[in-house]
Write an enzyme that holds these catalytic residues in place. Structure first.
Site, short mmCIF file in Angstrom:
data_model
loop_
_atom_site.label_atom_id
_atom_site.label_comp_id
_atom_site.label_asym_id
_atom_site.label_seq_id
_atom_site.Cartn_x
_atom_site.Cartn_y
_atom_site.Cartn_z
N ALA A 143 9.59 20.47 28.48
CA ALA A 143 9.61 19.83 30.07
C ALA A 143 10.10 18.44 29.89
CB ALA A 143 8.28 19.97 30.60
N GLY A 144 11.05 18.22 30.97
CA GLY A 144 11.71 16.55 31.00
C GLY A 144 12.84 16.55 30.21
N TYR A 148 19.35 17.79 28.93
CA TYR A 148 19.64 17.12 27.26
C TYR A 148 19.69 18.24 26.44
CZ TYR A 148 19.46 14.43 23.41
OH TYR A 148 19.81 14.03 21.99
N PRO A 178 18.10 15.43 14.47
CA PRO A 178 17.06 14.22 14.12
C PRO A 178 15.86 14.70 15.06
CG PRO A 178 19.17 13.31 14.87
CD PRO A 178 19.30 14.82 15.28
O1 NJP Z 1 21.30 6.40 20.82
P1 NJP Z 1 21.91 4.91 21.23
P2 NJP Z 1 21.60 7.05 19.36
N1 NJP Z 1 31.95 7.83 24.83
O2 NJP Z 1 21.71 5.02 22.78
C1 NJP Z 1 27.63 5.73 22.63
C2 NJP Z 1 21.44 11.89 19.15
N2 NJP Z 1 20.04 11.87 19.05
O3 NJP Z 1 22.02 6.36 18.35
O4 NJP Z 1 26.92 3.13 25.26
C3 NJP Z 1 31.56 7.11 23.63
O5 NJP Z 1 21.19 3.88 20.32
C4 NJP Z 1 26.97 4.63 23.01
O6 NJP Z 1 27.95 3.69 23.42
P3 NJP Z 1 27.80 2.48 24.47
C5 NJP Z 1 21.90 11.47 20.61
O7 NJP Z 1 21.84 12.57 21.49
C6 NJP Z 1 19.11 10.69 19.24
O8 NJP Z 1 20.01 7.42 19.14
O9 NJP Z 1 29.45 2.78 24.81
N3 NJP Z 1 30.51 6.45 23.05
C7 NJP Z 1 26.23 4.23 21.72
O10 NJP Z 1 27.09 3.60 20.65
C8 NJP Z 1 23.19 11.09 20.18
O11 NJP Z 1 24.00 12.13 20.25
C9 NJP Z 1 17.94 10.66 18.86
O12 NJP Z 1 27.53 1.29 23.57
C10 NJP Z 1 29.47 6.86 23.99
C11 NJP Z 1 25.93 5.64 21.25
O13 NJP Z 1 26.69 6.60 21.96
C12 NJP Z 1 23.18 10.37 18.71
O14 NJP Z 1 21.87 10.82 18.18
C13 NJP Z 1 17.15 12.24 18.57
C14 NJP Z 1 29.64 7.47 25.29
C15 NJP Z 1 24.49 5.75 21.49
O15 NJP Z 1 23.55 4.88 20.89
C16 NJP Z 1 22.93 8.96 18.92
O16 NJP Z 1 22.40 8.23 19.45
C17 NJP Z 1 18.07 13.07 18.43
C18 NJP Z 1 31.03 8.12 25.49
N4 NJP Z 1 31.00 8.72 26.83
C19 NJP Z 1 19.36 13.14 18.68
N5 NJP Z 1 28.02 7.65 25.72
C20 NJP Z 1 16.80 9.62 19.37
N6 NJP Z 1 17.43 8.37 19.00
O17 NJP Z 1 15.65 9.82 19.23
C21 NJP Z 1 27.49 7.05 24.68
O18 NJP Z 1 17.28 14.41 18.30
N7 NJP Z 1 28.07 6.60 23.74
#
Ligand code: NJP
Length: 271
Positions: A143-144, A148, A178
């Site tokens: 939920a929530g 995603y 993760p």
């Molecule tokens: O998140 P964050 P994470 N085109 O927010 C970029 C998965 N994950 O490192 O916004 C190109 O610190 C964004 O760039 P910008 C998650 O689903 C996480 O944790 O432009 N780039 C930033 O560099 C994701 O797939 C957790 O500065 C785009 C980055 O993405 C991955 O891990 C748990 C974009 C996001 O950095 C990395 O996320 C899990 C676009 N359209 C899975 N939109 C967790 N953190 O708990 C965004 O199970 N970005």
């Protein structure tokens, strides 16, 4: 042998750490994000092995151009890291249709754009590794996190099959799931929340928001450790199909498997 990496979403969080870990291992990195300046600030300026490019993964033409330019400048792409992504959080009915579509546009279609752009170069060389950062939410939904999770389940379904299409051509794939990582992921800078008020969900939504606010910044998972694992795995011949990272993720996936097994056993009753 040193490798060439193409990393999406390298401006922050896990993507930045993977780019750093690859550089520390002596490899060459094409680090991309929506803002070239943000990647430069995150990873530093002109290291010989660090190359920067602006890339919004939702832009298919830009993805094609970045892949071509990387191969032209650096000779090949040995490892693609599909890392860029974000979360549309909140109860399903509190999210607009536009928000749901945006979630798929980035997490699923954006990831497909980059992979479609890079895969031909890997097939041509009969070599390469595609690392796709999915999520424990790609295997378990709560939920929530329904929207995603829907986008990450889609990533899992697509990549699980595509990996089998690529394997005979020498291209390997790794799906990473993760648990909760200490990045900006739950921060207002990254996460979006449902904007439609529905009284039936109000209390549950408030509890969910409080959980997210409390978790933001205190998540158990260390993105540096995961980055190091991914860089180490990329050098192995026997790359696994999946890496479930973190005690929380392993617990949730284990519980899902138990529930599935119980449902499967129940399904056979009565033919
Ligand atoms: O998140 P964050 P994470 N085109 O927010 C970029 C998965 N994950 O490192 O916004 C190109 O610190 C964004 O760039 P910008 C998650 O689903 C996480 O944790 O432009 N780039 C930033 O560099 C994701 O797939 C957790 O500065 C785009 C980055 O993405 C991955 O891990 C748990 C974009 C996001 O950095 C990395 O996320 C899990 C676009 N359209 C899975 N939109 C967790 N953190 O708990 C965004 O199970 N970005």
């Amino acid at each position: 042998m040193h490798k060439v990496w193409l990393v999406t979403g390298a401006s922050r969080g896990l993507g930045r750490e993977i780019a750093r870990a690859a550089l520390d291992a002596g490899d060459t990195v094409m680090a991309t994000a929506r803002s070239g300046d943000a990647v430069r600030d995150a990873l530093g300026g002109d290291a010989e092995r660090l190359h920067l490019h602006t890339l919004d993964i939702a832009d298919a033409e830009a993805a094609t151009a970045v892949a071509a330019e990387t191969v032209e400048r650096l000779g090949a792409i040995d490892v693609l890291v599909n890392n860029a992504g974000y979360a549309e959080l909140g109860f399903f009915e509190t999210l607009t249709d536009a928000a749901v579509r945006r979630q798929f546009e980035v997490n699923l279609f954006g990831t497909m754009n980059v992979t479609r752009a890079v895969a031909p170069y890997m097939r041509e060389r009969r070599s390469g590794l595609i690392v796709t950062i999915s999520s424990v939410s790609g295997l378990v939904s709560n939920a929530g996190g329904a929207v995603y999770s829907a986008s990450k389940f889609a990533v899992e379904g697509w990549m699980e099959g595509f990996a089998q299409e690529l394997a005979p051509l020498g291209v390997r794939s790794l799906l990473v799931e993760p648990g909760m990582l200490r990045t900006d992921f739950m921060d207002q800078r990254s996460a979006h929340f449902g904007t439609i008020d529905i009284p039936d969900y109000a209390e549950a939504v408030a509890r969910y928001r409080a959980f997210v606010d409390e978790a933001n910044g205190t998540q158990p998972g260390d993105p540096k450790r995961l980055a190091a694992r991914i860089v180490a795995l990329a050098s192995r011949d026997d790359v696994p199909g999946r890496l479930v990272f973190g005690d929380d993720a392993r617990e949730w996936v284990g519980a899902k498997l138990d529930a599935l097994r119980a449902d499967l056993a129940g399904s056979t009753d009565g033919g």
